[in-house]
Scaffold this motif. Structure first.
Motif, PDB file in Angstrom:
ATOM      1  N   ARG A   1      28.121 -46.186 -17.326  1.00  0.00           N
ATOM      2  CA  ARG A   1      26.536 -46.778 -17.356  1.00  0.00           C
ATOM      3  C   ARG A   1      26.611 -47.866 -16.531  1.00  0.00           C
ATOM      4  NH1 ARG A   1      25.017 -45.497 -23.493  1.00  0.00           N
ATOM      5  NH2 ARG A   1      24.128 -43.363 -23.089  1.00  0.00           N
TER       6      ARG A   1
ATOM      7  N   ARG B   1      24.648 -40.666  -7.384  1.00  0.00           N
ATOM      8  CA  ARG B   1      24.191 -40.922  -8.542  1.00  0.00           C
ATOM      9  C   ARG B   1      24.094 -39.765  -9.550  1.00  0.00           C
ATOM     10  NH1 ARG B   1      21.231 -40.951 -13.436  1.00  0.00           N
ATOM     11  NH2 ARG B   1      20.307 -42.936 -13.761  1.00  0.00           N
TER      12      ARG B   1
ATOM     13  N   VAL C   1      29.915 -38.728 -16.479  1.00  0.00           N
ATOM     14  CA  VAL C   1      29.189 -39.028 -17.620  1.00  0.00           C
ATOM     15  C   VAL C   1      29.312 -38.161 -18.952  1.00  0.00           C
ATOM     16  CG1 VAL C   1      27.044 -39.757 -18.783  1.00  0.00           C
ATOM     17  CG2 VAL C   1      27.265 -40.187 -16.370  1.00  0.00           C
TER      18      VAL C   1
ATOM     19  N   LYS D   1      31.410 -38.309 -22.646  1.00  0.00           N
ATOM     20  CA  LYS D   1      30.547 -37.959 -23.895  1.00  0.00           C
ATOM     21  C   LYS D   1      31.466 -36.905 -24.348  1.00  0.00           C
ATOM     22  CE  LYS D   1      26.013 -39.280 -22.114  1.00  0.00           C
ATOM     23  NZ  LYS D   1      24.740 -38.773 -21.729  1.00  0.00           N
TER      24      LYS D   1
ATOM     25  N   LEU E   1      23.353 -34.748 -25.178  1.00  0.00           N
ATOM     26  CA  LEU E   1      23.543 -35.729 -24.010  1.00  0.00           C
ATOM     27  C   LEU E   1      22.221 -36.501 -23.779  1.00  0.00           C
ATOM     28  CD1 LEU E   1      22.212 -34.695 -21.397  1.00  0.00           C
ATOM     29  CD2 LEU E   1      24.224 -33.144 -21.238  1.00  0.00           C
ATOM     30  N   THR E   2      21.200 -36.470 -24.511  1.00  0.00           N
ATOM     31  CA  THR E   2      19.914 -37.273 -24.216  1.00  0.00           C
ATOM     32  C   THR E   2      19.668 -38.500 -25.143  1.00  0.00           C
ATOM     33  OG1 THR E   2      18.773 -35.262 -23.537  1.00  0.00           O
ATOM     34  CG2 THR E   2      17.572 -37.126 -24.048  1.00  0.00           C
ATOM     35  N   PHE E   3      19.559 -39.565 -24.260  1.00  0.00           N
ATOM     36  CA  PHE E   3      19.403 -40.758 -25.036  1.00  0.00           C
ATOM     37  C   PHE E   3      17.869 -41.210 -24.689  1.00  0.00           C
ATOM     38  CE2 PHE E   3      24.037 -40.233 -25.176  1.00  0.00           C
ATOM     39  CZ  PHE E   3      24.255 -40.908 -26.478  1.00  0.00           C
TER      40      PHE E   3
ATOM     41  N   VAL F   1      17.761 -44.995 -23.506  1.00  0.00           N
ATOM     42  CA  VAL F   1      18.403 -45.422 -22.339  1.00  0.00           C
ATOM     43  C   VAL F   1      17.689 -45.028 -20.958  1.00  0.00           C
ATOM     44  CG1 VAL F   1      20.579 -44.941 -20.782  1.00  0.00           C
ATOM     45  CG2 VAL F   1      20.715 -45.010 -23.292  1.00  0.00           C
ATOM     46  N   GLU F   2      17.160 -43.818 -21.210  1.00  0.00           N
ATOM     47  CA  GLU F   2      16.379 -43.178 -19.869  1.00  0.00           C
ATOM     48  C   GLU F   2      15.056 -44.242 -19.676  1.00  0.00           C
ATOM     49  OE1 GLU F   2      15.029 -39.124 -20.384  1.00  0.00           O
ATOM     50  OE2 GLU F   2      17.261 -38.636 -20.884  1.00  0.00           O
TER      51      GLU F   2
ATOM     52  N   VAL G   1      16.163 -47.187 -18.072  1.00  0.00           N
ATOM     53  CA  VAL G   1      16.486 -46.921 -16.580  1.00  0.00           C
ATOM     54  C   VAL G   1      15.098 -47.033 -15.685  1.00  0.00           C
ATOM     55  CG1 VAL G   1      17.387 -45.274 -14.991  1.00  0.00           C
ATOM     56  CG2 VAL G   1      18.775 -45.881 -17.072  1.00  0.00           C
TER      57      VAL G   1
ATOM     58  N   ILE H   1      17.057 -38.645 -13.235  1.00  0.00           N
ATOM     59  CA  ILE H   1      17.382 -38.441 -14.528  1.00  0.00           C
ATOM     60  C   ILE H   1      17.587 -36.962 -14.735  1.00  0.00           C
ATOM     61  CG2 ILE H   1      17.203 -38.757 -17.142  1.00  0.00           C
ATOM     62  CD1 ILE H   1      15.832 -41.521 -16.247  1.00  0.00           C
TER      63      ILE H   1
ATOM     64  N   THR I   1      20.483 -35.584 -13.025  1.00  0.00           N
ATOM     65  CA  THR I   1      21.948 -35.944 -13.669  1.00  0.00           C
ATOM     66  C   THR I   1      21.987 -35.019 -14.752  1.00  0.00           C
ATOM     67  OG1 THR I   1      21.368 -38.121 -12.594  1.00  0.00           O
ATOM     68  CG2 THR I   1      23.202 -37.904 -14.449  1.00  0.00           C
ATOM     69  N   LYS I   2      21.138 -34.863 -15.743  1.00  0.00           N
ATOM     70  CA  LYS I   2      21.206 -33.947 -16.662  1.00  0.00           C
ATOM     71  C   LYS I   2      21.654 -32.523 -16.442  1.00  0.00           C
ATOM     72  CE  LYS I   2      18.116 -35.165 -20.292  1.00  0.00           C
ATOM     73  NZ  LYS I   2      17.149 -35.734 -20.927  1.00  0.00           N
TER      74      LYS I   2
ATOM     75  N   GLU J   1      25.397 -32.801 -15.780  1.00  0.00           N
ATOM     76  CA  GLU J   1      26.004 -32.910 -16.860  1.00  0.00           C
ATOM     77  C   GLU J   1      26.094 -31.614 -17.643  1.00  0.00           C
ATOM     78  OE1 GLU J   1      25.198 -36.338 -19.682  1.00  0.00           O
ATOM     79  OE2 GLU J   1      23.932 -37.215 -17.937  1.00  0.00           O
TER      80      GLU J   1
HETATM   81  O1  LIG Z   1      23.625 -43.066 -19.773  1.00  0.00           O
HETATM   82  C1  LIG Z   1      23.690 -41.753 -20.124  1.00  0.00           C
HETATM   83  O2  LIG Z   1      23.974 -41.436 -21.409  1.00  0.00           O
HETATM   84  C2  LIG Z   1      23.261 -40.438 -19.193  1.00  0.00           C
HETATM   85  O3  LIG Z   1      23.403 -39.489 -19.808  1.00  0.00           O
HETATM   86  C3  LIG Z   1      22.427 -40.836 -18.024  1.00  0.00           C
HETATM   87  C4  LIG Z   1      21.080 -40.675 -18.058  1.00  0.00           C
HETATM   88  C5  LIG Z   1      20.426 -41.060 -16.704  1.00  0.00           C
HETATM   89  O4  LIG Z   1      20.319 -40.000 -15.973  1.00  0.00           O
HETATM   90  O5  LIG Z   1      20.049 -42.195 -16.687  1.00  0.00           O
HETATM   91  C6  LIG Z   1      20.848 -39.400 -18.494  1.00  0.00           C
HETATM   92  C7  LIG Z   1      20.646 -38.624 -19.724  1.00  0.00           C
HETATM   93  C8  LIG Z   1      20.559 -39.726 -20.898  1.00  0.00           C
HETATM   94  O6  LIG Z   1      19.465 -39.229 -21.824  1.00  0.00           O
HETATM   95  C9  LIG Z   1      20.309 -41.036 -20.709  1.00  0.00           C
HETATM   96  C10 LIG Z   1      20.767 -41.457 -19.155  1.00  0.00           C
END
Ligand SMILES: O=C(O)C(=O)C[C@]1(C(=O)O)C=C[C@@H](O)C=C1
Length: 254
Positions: free
Chosen positions: A15, A152, A159, A163, A187-189, A192-193, A196, A238, A241-242, A245
């Motif tokens: 992160r 990115r 990431v 995880k 994997l979703t937080f 955090v999103e 960001v 985001i 990125t997911k 992932e």
């Molecule tokens: O930081 C994380 O855990 C990520 O997977 C990255 C990210 C992002 O793209 O910023 C994507 C999914 C999460 O929900 C949170 C943030």
């Protein structure tokens, strides 16, 4: 309990890298915004380069990627070319990067999607219309934006790996079932999103403000609209990125 470390990589470290990469992305957008749209850069009928059919931008990107491939750029698993076909091999001694990712990572490259998003959606939203003739510089700035955004988004592989290793018992059944929905939830937080999106808007305000001496009446004028930067993250960076992932996790047990 602190999360286990794997090849010395932790979720916190990954992160931190994503946070640093925000700076590069915001700065690269600011640099591109110094030029207007410059449509001939993208017009295949403008370039008419001998022996090449395509736009000046495509010419610039293909040639630059060829040089960078020879110089070893794509030996680094974090780097993904936009035109991977027919790239020349590296001419430099191979550096042994740590093998953190599953080999399936090599087959994931969503740069085509990133390219389309950048030129069709993002670019027209943050540059002014117009033509100042600086097509080569425009192409160079575009490539810098694309490479920063691509790095990115593909960082999602790392990431996901971290995880997965941290919560293997939760991820394995979902991977065996090839269950995208459960993987997305795992994997979703959301917090955090949200952080960001707020942070990148703040960076766009901080890096893109006009610095003046004395009292100026120009507060609130930015080189790239902070709302566009947080929108880029919310709508594209985001989610893609997911996507990376998930693509990676689906193949993690192959
Ligand atoms: O930081 C994380 O855990 C990520 O997977 C990255 C990210 C992002 O793209 O910023 C994507 C999914 C999460 O929900 C949170 C943030």
């Amino acid at each position: 309990m602190a999360k286990a470390e794997h090849n010395n990589v932790t979720l916190g470290m990954v992160r931190d890298s994503l946070i640093r990469q925000e700076d590069t992305i915001v700065y690269s957008l600011i640099e591109r915004a110094r030029f207007p749209l410059n449509p001939p850069t993208y017009d295949p009928s403008y370039a008419s380069i001998p022996g090449f059919s395509g736009s000046l931008l495509e010419f610039f990107v293909k040639q630059t990627e060829a040089v960078q491939a020879k110089a070893g750029r794509y030996d680094n698993p974090e780097e993904h070319p936009f035109f991977p076909d027919n790239l020349p091999p590296s001419l430099v001694p191979h550096y042994k990067y740590p093998e953190v990712l599953h080999p399936a990572a090599m087959s994931i490259n969503i740069n085509k999607l990133i390219w389309d998003m950048y030129f069709n959606k993002l670019l027209p939203s943050f540059v002014s219309p117009g033509d100042d003739g600086n097509y080569a510089l425009t192409a160079a700035r575009d490539l810098e934006c694309l490479q920063a955004i691509s790095r990115r988004i593909h960082y999602g592989k790392l990431v996901a790996e971290v995880k997965f290793r941290d919560e293997r018992k939760d991820y394995e059944p979902a991977i065996r079932a090839q269950d995208r929905f459960t993987l997305t939830n795992l994997l979703t937080f959301t917090n955090v999103e949200e952080a960001v999106k707020k942070r990148v808007a703040k960076k766009a305000m901080t890096f893109g403000q006009e610095v003046k001496l004395g009292d100026d009446g120009d507060k609130g004028k930015y080189q790239v609209d902070p709302a566009i930067v947080s929108g880029l993250y919310a709508d594209w960076v985001i989610p893609l990125t997911k996507e990376v992932e998930i693509d990676y996790l689906l193949r993690r047990l192959d």
